[in-house]
Design a protein around this motif. Structure first.
Motif, PDB file in Angstrom:
ATOM      1  N   LEU A   1       0.830  -1.199   0.000  1.00  0.00           N
ATOM      2  CA  LEU A   1       0.000   0.000   0.000  1.00  0.00           C
ATOM      3  C   LEU A   1       0.872   1.259   0.000  1.00  0.00           C
ATOM      4  O   LEU A   1       0.591   2.222  -0.724  1.00  0.00           O
ATOM      5  CB  LEU A   1      -0.912  -0.018   1.220  1.00  0.00           C
ATOM      6  CG  LEU A   1      -2.024   1.022   1.306  1.00  0.00           C
ATOM      7  CD1 LEU A   1      -2.955   0.924   0.122  1.00  0.00           C
ATOM      8  CD2 LEU A   1      -2.806   0.838   2.607  1.00  0.00           C
ATOM      9  N   ALA A   2       1.929   1.256   0.799  1.00  0.00           N
ATOM     10  CA  ALA A   2       2.823   2.415   0.840  1.00  0.00           C
ATOM     11  C   ALA A   2       3.484   2.654  -0.519  1.00  0.00           C
ATOM     12  O   ALA A   2       3.633   3.802  -0.960  1.00  0.00           O
ATOM     13  CB  ALA A   2       3.888   2.220   1.916  1.00  0.00           C
ATOM     14  N   ASP A   3       3.865   1.587  -1.205  1.00  0.00           N
ATOM     15  CA  ASP A   3       4.497   1.733  -2.515  1.00  0.00           C
ATOM     16  C   ASP A   3       3.501   2.226  -3.568  1.00  0.00           C
ATOM     17  O   ASP A   3       3.898   2.901  -4.524  1.00  0.00           O
ATOM     18  CB  ASP A   3       5.094   0.397  -2.960  1.00  0.00           C
ATOM     19  CG  ASP A   3       6.282  -0.021  -2.110  1.00  0.00           C
ATOM     20  OD1 ASP A   3       6.893   0.878  -1.480  1.00  0.00           O
ATOM     21  OD2 ASP A   3       6.579  -1.225  -2.052  1.00  0.00           O
ATOM     22  N   ALA A   4       2.214   1.883  -3.402  1.00  0.00           N
ATOM     23  CA  ALA A   4       1.215   2.242  -4.417  1.00  0.00           C
ATOM     24  C   ALA A   4       0.690   3.659  -4.266  1.00  0.00           C
ATOM     25  O   ALA A   4       0.144   4.220  -5.218  1.00  0.00           O
ATOM     26  CB  ALA A   4       0.040   1.253  -4.353  1.00  0.00           C
ATOM     27  N   LEU A   5       0.837   4.256  -3.071  1.00  0.00           N
ATOM     28  CA  LEU A   5       0.272   5.587  -2.824  1.00  0.00           C
ATOM     29  C   LEU A   5       1.142   6.670  -3.449  1.00  0.00           C
ATOM     30  O   LEU A   5       2.374   6.561  -3.490  1.00  0.00           O
ATOM     31  CB  LEU A   5       0.150   5.834  -1.321  1.00  0.00           C
ATOM     32  CG  LEU A   5      -0.886   4.971  -0.577  1.00  0.00           C
ATOM     33  CD1 LEU A   5      -0.792   5.215   0.925  1.00  0.00           C
ATOM     34  CD2 LEU A   5      -2.298   5.276  -1.072  1.00  0.00           C
ATOM     35  N   THR A   6       0.490   7.710  -3.897  1.00  0.00           N
ATOM     36  CA  THR A   6       1.192   8.852  -4.473  1.00  0.00           C
ATOM     37  C   THR A   6       1.108  10.089  -3.591  1.00  0.00           C
ATOM     38  O   THR A   6       1.916  11.005  -3.757  1.00  0.00           O
ATOM     39  CB  THR A   6       0.603   9.185  -5.858  1.00  0.00           C
ATOM     40  OG1 THR A   6      -0.805   9.463  -5.729  1.00  0.00           O
ATOM     41  CG2 THR A   6       0.795   8.024  -6.822  1.00  0.00           C
ATOM     42  N   GLU A   7       0.167  10.143  -2.685  1.00  0.00           N
ATOM     43  CA  GLU A   7       0.013  11.301  -1.808  1.00  0.00           C
ATOM     44  C   GLU A   7       0.893  11.123  -0.568  1.00  0.00           C
ATOM     45  O   GLU A   7       0.805  10.117   0.133  1.00  0.00           O
ATOM     46  CB  GLU A   7      -1.448  11.467  -1.402  1.00  0.00           C
ATOM     47  CG  GLU A   7      -1.749  12.806  -0.748  1.00  0.00           C
ATOM     48  CD  GLU A   7      -3.209  12.970  -0.397  1.00  0.00           C
ATOM     49  OE1 GLU A   7      -3.670  12.233   0.496  1.00  0.00           O
ATOM     50  OE2 GLU A   7      -3.887  13.817  -1.006  1.00  0.00           O
ATOM     51  N   ALA A   8       1.730  12.116  -0.278  1.00  0.00           N
ATOM     52  CA  ALA A   8       2.735  11.983   0.777  1.00  0.00           C
ATOM     53  C   ALA A   8       2.113  11.786   2.152  1.00  0.00           C
ATOM     54  O   ALA A   8       2.602  10.968   2.949  1.00  0.00           O
ATOM     55  CB  ALA A   8       3.633  13.229   0.781  1.00  0.00           C
ATOM     56  N   GLU A   9       1.038  12.510   2.452  1.00  0.00           N
ATOM     57  CA  GLU A   9       0.433  12.401   3.776  1.00  0.00           C
ATOM     58  C   GLU A   9      -0.138  11.008   4.019  1.00  0.00           C
ATOM     59  O   GLU A   9       0.013  10.444   5.104  1.00  0.00           O
ATOM     60  CB  GLU A   9      -0.651  13.462   3.935  1.00  0.00           C
ATOM     61  CG  GLU A   9      -1.245  13.513   5.332  1.00  0.00           C
ATOM     62  CD  GLU A   9      -2.265  14.627   5.492  1.00  0.00           C
ATOM     63  OE1 GLU A   9      -2.968  14.643   6.524  1.00  0.00           O
ATOM     64  OE2 GLU A   9      -2.357  15.479   4.581  1.00  0.00           O
ATOM     65  N   ARG A  10      -0.781  10.447   3.022  1.00  0.00           N
ATOM     66  CA  ARG A  10      -1.331   9.102   3.178  1.00  0.00           C
ATOM     67  C   ARG A  10      -0.215   8.069   3.299  1.00  0.00           C
ATOM     68  O   ARG A  10      -0.309   7.114   4.080  1.00  0.00           O
ATOM     69  CB  ARG A  10      -2.245   8.772   2.000  1.00  0.00           C
ATOM     70  CG  ARG A  10      -3.468   9.665   1.920  1.00  0.00           C
ATOM     71  CD  ARG A  10      -4.367   9.296   0.770  1.00  0.00           C
ATOM     72  NE  ARG A  10      -5.488  10.231   0.649  1.00  0.00           N
ATOM     73  CZ  ARG A  10      -6.436  10.170  -0.280  1.00  0.00           C
ATOM     74  NH1 ARG A  10      -6.412   9.196  -1.183  1.00  0.00           N
ATOM     75  NH2 ARG A  10      -7.408  11.067  -0.312  1.00  0.00           N
TER      76      ARG A  10
END
Length: 438
Positions: free
Chosen positions: A378-387
């Motif tokens: 999930l961390a690798d797939a996210l593009t928004e820094a806060e998430r």
């Protein structure tokens, strides 16, 4: 946000009555028309054979109906105990069950009616059309029975999890815009909404006066239209999935040129005894987590089912991570804010999806490895820094949980590895302990 949503489903309990009603009308009309216009058509079947056939079909359909539905309800109850009681509503509303019951009863009713017209008034005639119609209904009953058996087979855990995931993906698709399609203005929608409401006084407050019910959905388009007509902003204080009790604040109206009709406002909130998938993206996650933690209970002790549930949970969270979650601010055609309602934050979704599984599965190497793989993926797939930062904090928390669990040092080392299968292939090249090593 998509303002249309999915249509409400009509109640299914009248379906068998419709089948029976149509068969009763046909039983009164068709044999009389047949005797008038098709008296010369013969099948070459003896009266005694026709009577025996129709009697066997009529009596057999009643026995089949009782047996099949007793088996179906036992399977539903068993699955509810094994998976989640909240799945009973889905299983009991399956249209296949109601259509099958209707076809079985229609076959029984028309077979009885056709039997009454065999050797009518001592004529020695067998109604050919009615005999053929009963045969067709019998074949339809066999098809319905096979379909019902297949639906019972769908109660297997893999099919149940796939169904919940599919409903969850449909809810996300209809409710949330993609981050890459929303534009920059979506990120501060709640801030702009707060500024807009601060300039308007509260002119109306609606309270809930009835017994406890759950909010199933809002009529968003109707609320926007009502607010636009009065030049007001409607703020819904309850979220979809909340259970309302007496005197709960339903909504507040800010500003406006005239008071809004409170009866019309209340009608825009649809209530139900239980939560539904529509407009409630948390509900599929709730069901998946329920199944996972029940599988992790000492009475069942099935961590593989929890791993399968995490497969669907990770997929839903990856889709949520690419969506605009500030969906609770709705504007009219002129871009004026008209409706605000509460929606979960990204951290709310993570808490719902992972906290209970982490707590109840802390002693399972299989679950910890799968949970770790889900969080890193999930961390690798996210593009928004806060998430992404929120997910990395969850990984750090998971490290602490494993270190303070009942597992010994060697098992902890194994549990701190990533494995999408739980206990399958160890991803040695990605054995990261947490965000500090990311």
């Amino acid at each position: 946000m998509n303002l249309k949503g999915r249509p409400l489903r009509l109640p299914l309990w009248p379906l068998p009555l419709v089948y029976v009603g149509v068969s009763i009308v046909c039983a009164f009309v068709l044999p009389r028309l047949e005797r008038t216009y098709l008296a010369d058509v013969h099948l070459g079947i003896a009266v005694s054979s026709a009577q025996a056939m129709l009697s066997a079909i009529a009596s057999g359909m009643i026995a089949l109906t009782g047996f099949v539905f007793a088996l179906a309800f036992v399977m539903v109850q068993f699955s509810a105990v094994a998976y989640s009681p909240r799945l009973v509503a889905w299983l009991s509303r399956d249209p296949t069950t109601f259509h099958s019951l209707g076809i079985f009863n229609a076959t029984f009713v028309y077979a009885i009616a056709a039997l009454a017209w065999v050797d009518r008034d001592g004529s020695g005639e067998v109604p050919a059309f009615s005999m053929l119609l009963v045969t067709v209904l019998l074949l339809l009953s066999i098809i319905a029975f096979a379909r019902l058996v297949q639906r019972i087979n769908d109660i297997q855990i893999a099919n149940v999890l796939a169904f919940i995931g599919r409903e969850g993906r449909e809810t996300l698709r209809t409710m949330f815009q993609r981050l890459d399609a929303s534009g920059a203005a979506a990120a501060d929608s709640w801030k702009r909404a707060a500024e807009e409401m601060s300039r308007r006084p509260v002119t109306q407050t609606l309270h809930y006066p009835d017994e406890p019910f759950t909010v199933a959905r809002f009529e968003i388009g109707t609320l926007v239209r009502l607010a636009r007509e009065a030049d007001a902003v409607i703020v819904i204080e309850c979220a979809v999935g909340d259970t309302l009790v007496e005197n709960t604040v339903l909504m507040r109206v800010y500003g406006g040129t005239r008071p809004l009709d409170e009866t019309r406002l209340r009608r825009t909130l649809h209530l139900a005894r239980e939560r539904t998938f529509e407009q409630d993206p948390k509900y599929p996650l709730r069901l998946l987590v329920d199944i996972a933690i029940k599988a992790l209970s000492p009475a069942i002790n099935d961590p593989t089912t929890a791993v399968q549930a995490l497969d669907q949970i990770e997929d839903l969270l990856r889709r949520l991570g690419r969506r605009v979650l500030d969906a609770g601010c709705v504007h009219d055609e002129q871009g004026v804010l008209r409706l605000v309602f509460p929606t979960p934050s990204w951290e709310d979704y993570l808490t719902l999806a992972f906290d209970e599984i982490r707590q109840y599965g802390s002693g399972s190497v299989q679950v910890m490895r799968r949970l770790r793989a889900a969080l890193f993926g999930l961390a690798d797939a996210l593009t928004e820094a806060e998430r992404k930062a929120t997910v990395l904090r969850y990984i750090e928390h998971l490290n602490l949980v494993v270190e303070h669990s009942v597992l010994d040092a060697e098992d902890q080392t194994i549990a701190l590895q990533q494995d999408p299968q739980g206990l399958g292939l160890t991803r040695r090249e990605t054995e990261r302990r947490g965000p500090r090593a990311a």
